[in-house]
Enzyme design. Sequence first.
Site, PDB file in Angstrom:
ATOM      1  N   GLY A 129     -36.287  21.526 -50.872  1.00 21.83           N
ATOM      2  CA  GLY A 129     -35.194  22.055 -50.081  1.00 21.83           C
ATOM      3  C   GLY A 129     -34.020  21.115 -50.058  1.00 21.83           C
ATOM      4  O   GLY A 129     -34.183  19.893 -50.150  1.00 21.83           O
ATOM      5  N   GLN A 130     -32.830  21.709 -49.975  1.00 24.97           N
ATOM      6  CA  GLN A 130     -31.623  20.907 -49.998  1.00 24.97           C
ATOM      7  C   GLN A 130     -30.611  21.569 -49.086  1.00 24.97           C
ATOM      8  O   GLN A 130     -30.545  22.796 -49.019  1.00 24.97           O
ATOM      9  CB  GLN A 130     -31.062  20.874 -51.424  1.00 24.97           C
ATOM     10  CG  GLN A 130     -30.913  19.478 -51.948  1.00 24.97           C
ATOM     11  CD  GLN A 130     -30.519  19.496 -53.401  1.00 24.97           C
ATOM     12  OE1 GLN A 130     -30.834  20.405 -54.155  1.00 24.97           O
ATOM     13  NE2 GLN A 130     -29.800  18.469 -53.790  1.00 24.97           N
ATOM     14  N   GLY A 131     -29.852  20.819 -48.392  1.00 23.94           N
ATOM     15  CA  GLY A 131     -28.852  21.414 -47.521  1.00 23.94           C
ATOM     16  C   GLY A 131     -27.949  20.370 -46.942  1.00 23.94           C
ATOM     17  O   GLY A 131     -27.909  19.232 -47.427  1.00 23.94           O
ATOM     18  N   GLY A 132     -27.248  20.789 -45.907  1.00 25.12           N
ATOM     19  CA  GLY A 132     -26.303  19.879 -45.281  1.00 25.12           C
ATOM     20  C   GLY A 132     -26.996  18.666 -44.695  1.00 25.12           C
ATOM     21  O   GLY A 132     -26.435  17.579 -44.651  1.00 25.12           O
ATOM     22  N   VAL A 144     -35.455  17.744 -48.774  1.00 26.09           N
ATOM     23  CA  VAL A 144     -36.853  17.722 -48.342  1.00 26.09           C
ATOM     24  C   VAL A 144     -37.742  17.721 -49.585  1.00 26.09           C
ATOM     25  O   VAL A 144     -37.522  18.494 -50.516  1.00 26.09           O
ATOM     26  CB  VAL A 144     -37.185  18.942 -47.458  1.00 26.09           C
ATOM     27  CG1 VAL A 144     -38.643  18.877 -47.026  1.00 26.09           C
ATOM     28  CG2 VAL A 144     -36.276  18.977 -46.239  1.00 26.09           C
ATOM     29  N   LYS A 148     -38.555  14.203 -45.405  1.00 26.50           N
ATOM     30  CA  LYS A 148     -37.162  14.589 -45.196  1.00 26.50           C
ATOM     31  C   LYS A 148     -36.281  13.370 -45.378  1.00 26.50           C
ATOM     32  O   LYS A 148     -36.400  12.382 -44.652  1.00 26.50           O
ATOM     33  CB  LYS A 148     -37.017  15.140 -43.767  1.00 26.50           C
ATOM     34  CG  LYS A 148     -35.683  15.781 -43.491  1.00 26.50           C
ATOM     35  CD  LYS A 148     -35.814  16.649 -42.246  1.00 26.50           C
ATOM     36  CE  LYS A 148     -34.535  16.630 -41.427  1.00 26.50           C
ATOM     37  NZ  LYS A 148     -34.711  17.291 -40.129  1.00 26.50           N
ATOM     38  N   ASP A 181     -30.328  23.114 -31.703  1.00 30.83           N
ATOM     39  CA  ASP A 181     -29.962  23.876 -32.898  1.00 30.83           C
ATOM     40  C   ASP A 181     -31.066  24.884 -33.215  1.00 30.83           C
ATOM     41  O   ASP A 181     -31.646  24.885 -34.292  1.00 30.83           O
ATOM     42  CB  ASP A 181     -29.727  22.917 -34.064  1.00 30.83           C
ATOM     43  CG  ASP A 181     -29.062  23.601 -35.251  1.00 30.83           C
ATOM     44  OD1 ASP A 181     -28.524  24.726 -35.081  1.00 30.83           O
ATOM     45  OD2 ASP A 181     -29.091  23.023 -36.359  1.00 30.83           O
TER      46      ASP A 181
END
Length: 674
Positions: A411-414, A418, A433, A528
């Site tokens: 996983g990749q994001g802001g 991960v 993470k 969040d």
Amino acid sequence: MPTAFNLVPCLLLAALMAFSATPEVESTSDCPDSCGGIAIQYPFGIGTGCFRKGFEIICDRGLGMPVLAGTTRPVPVNLLSIRTAEARVMLPVAWECFNSSDKVYDWSDGNVQFNHEEVYRISNTHNQLVVIGCNTLGYTRSQRSEGNDYPYAYYTGCMSFCNNSRSAVNGACAGVGCCHVDIPPGLTDNRMSFEEYTHKARLDFSPCDYAFLVDRDNYTFHTADLKMDVNATMPVWLDWAIRDNLTCEEVKKKVQSYACVSSNSECHDSSNGPGYVCNCSMGYQGNPYIADGCTDINECENHQEYPCRGVCRNTLGSYECKCPGGSRSADPFNQPCNPNFPLAAKIAIGAVGGLFIIAVVVFASLLGKEKRKMKEFFRKNGGPIIEEVNKIKLFRKEELEPILKRSNCIGQGGFGEVYKGYLRDETQPVAVKKPKIDIKLAGQFANEVIIQSRVLHKNIVKLIGCCLEVDVPILVYEYVSNGSLDKILHDNNRVPLDLELRLQIAAQSAKGLAYMHSEITMPILHGDVKPANILLDVNFVPKISDFGTSRMITVDENYTSTIIGNWGYMDPEYVQTGLYTSKSDVYSFGVVLLELITRKKALDPDINSILGNSHDAYTKKKRVIELVDPEIAATGNIGIFHSLAEIIVQCLDLDVDLRPEMTDVAERLQYLVK
Ligand SMILES: *[C@@H]1O[C@H](CO)[C@@H](O)[C@H](O)[C@H]1NC(C)=O
Ligand SMILES: *[C@@H]1O[C@H](CO)[C@@H](O)[C@H](O)[C@H]1NC(C)=O
Ligand SMILES: *[C@@H]1O[C@H](CO)[C@@H](O)[C@H](O)[C@H]1NC(C)=O
């Protein structure tokens, strides 16, 4: 025999008698050390007291050369060698001559009695016996033996014959006019004998027969020798020794007569006849028969015999040969010394060595810097505080590095990346993470670590540990296999989700949040809440994750302006006032519930129409029921949807105070599941 020769022994005898009372002196400085250019050394000597018994030499003024003493004819001496125990003398030949009646009219057996004391032996190695004549047999004999037909042990000789005057040829001493034969050791004199055969018809070219001992390297037959002068002499090698009838073994017991008087001298048994000879020890030279006669050899002055390619240093009895400093040779005695290292190599080695040291220093300092950096990160990341929270594990950087590779990225994001992987010696996968390097966020991650370390609930993703030795802490979580609720709901291949499962997910997510809000000693707000942060395990049990934006609520610190929420899920009250409360999480959860039953995204206009303040609660509820995902709309009774709509609308109430607590939501949802 010529009477002139008889006079000499008589005179000698008289001389010996006259001095016989004088005690024997081994050597004196008054003794002449040479005669006619020939060196005379003890045990040889000229004059009374200058020689050992049997080794007397006379300096013959008429001949101008030394001669052996006591002989019936002068025996000139060419060489007296102490080192090899040899003497080279001139001995007369034996002969017999025939007259016209074929009778021997004159003869000589060659004997001159040179060996009164028997210190000499005719060298059998250097000499040979030569017989010259055209019909003769010449021989010698030695070693008297008693009780035999013949009085001697050895008879050695050869026969020579020639048919006519042209038979013999120069250079060939092989039985025609000349023959030769080896002699046995132990010969003490040069007495020769002949067997007489007729010389008829030979008298003109061979009137006499000759027999003599001669240096085997020093006689070549010439036909002219068939008429040789009867007074001729021949060079002969004599071996001399101390003939005390004792071997070295024996003589050492009779010290008083031991001839090897010099220090550093040695005794060797004679190789020809009884007795012994003396030699200087290895590394010494000189005369072993006189006191201190053996002196050290300075080998360094004789490189021919004592090689040295390096620096030569003489020692007593030996010498050293070493390469000068900075050079070497496998064998300095025979192989030249070469510099250890050429200058270029020295420079190269120096440079390489220097560079190596610099590299080591730099590496060490880098290592130290890296260590200090890791320590600093550890401190900055709240290590000292986290260390006290002993529920979580602190990983070394190296332990996690194998997992942090591109192929493991799930996983990749802001937030960062991960990775899924396995810790050493573990069978359960973990999610690692790795946040994006953002110094501002670093503090939040420490926060998350601390928060999560306090949370142990089946609906909250379990934090296994973290690594603080990096810029931004790396977090290690339990791996939740089915991904996020967001993915499950909105993926293109819509997994069927029945009402019961959705209620389960809703109820348990609420439980997790409620637990955080109220059931632990220090309440925690998520900050969040959204489907992307609700993960589902293999049994679709939800686990709330991503506490990066959470804040602990304390009595003093319940106000913040830095929470990073997500538009669409964000409490409008918080956006307006900047005051984030547990009710803000409740609002966000309301959006999640709405999304869960409608399977529409939060930013969908249909959803947005409910979130705004344009409608009253009743209309909103009606609208929620209308929007329920057709997949589940028919499966549950209308009462459930009414209850759900009720909860949702309450959670989304713009008036914070009218929103229920998370525990209340959780209870009501759990009730609906049943
Ligand atoms: C040869 O010598 C022998 C012995 O000396 C002698 O008897 C004889 O007379 C000699 N003959 C001649 C011819 O001289
Ligand atoms: C024999 O020896 C002498 C003296 O040593 C030398 O002058 C002569 O040339 C030698 N003769 C031969 C044939 O070797
Ligand atoms: C030399 O030794 C032998 C045997 O040991 C002995 O028979 C002889 O008499 C000795 N001669 C002298 C001169 O000592």
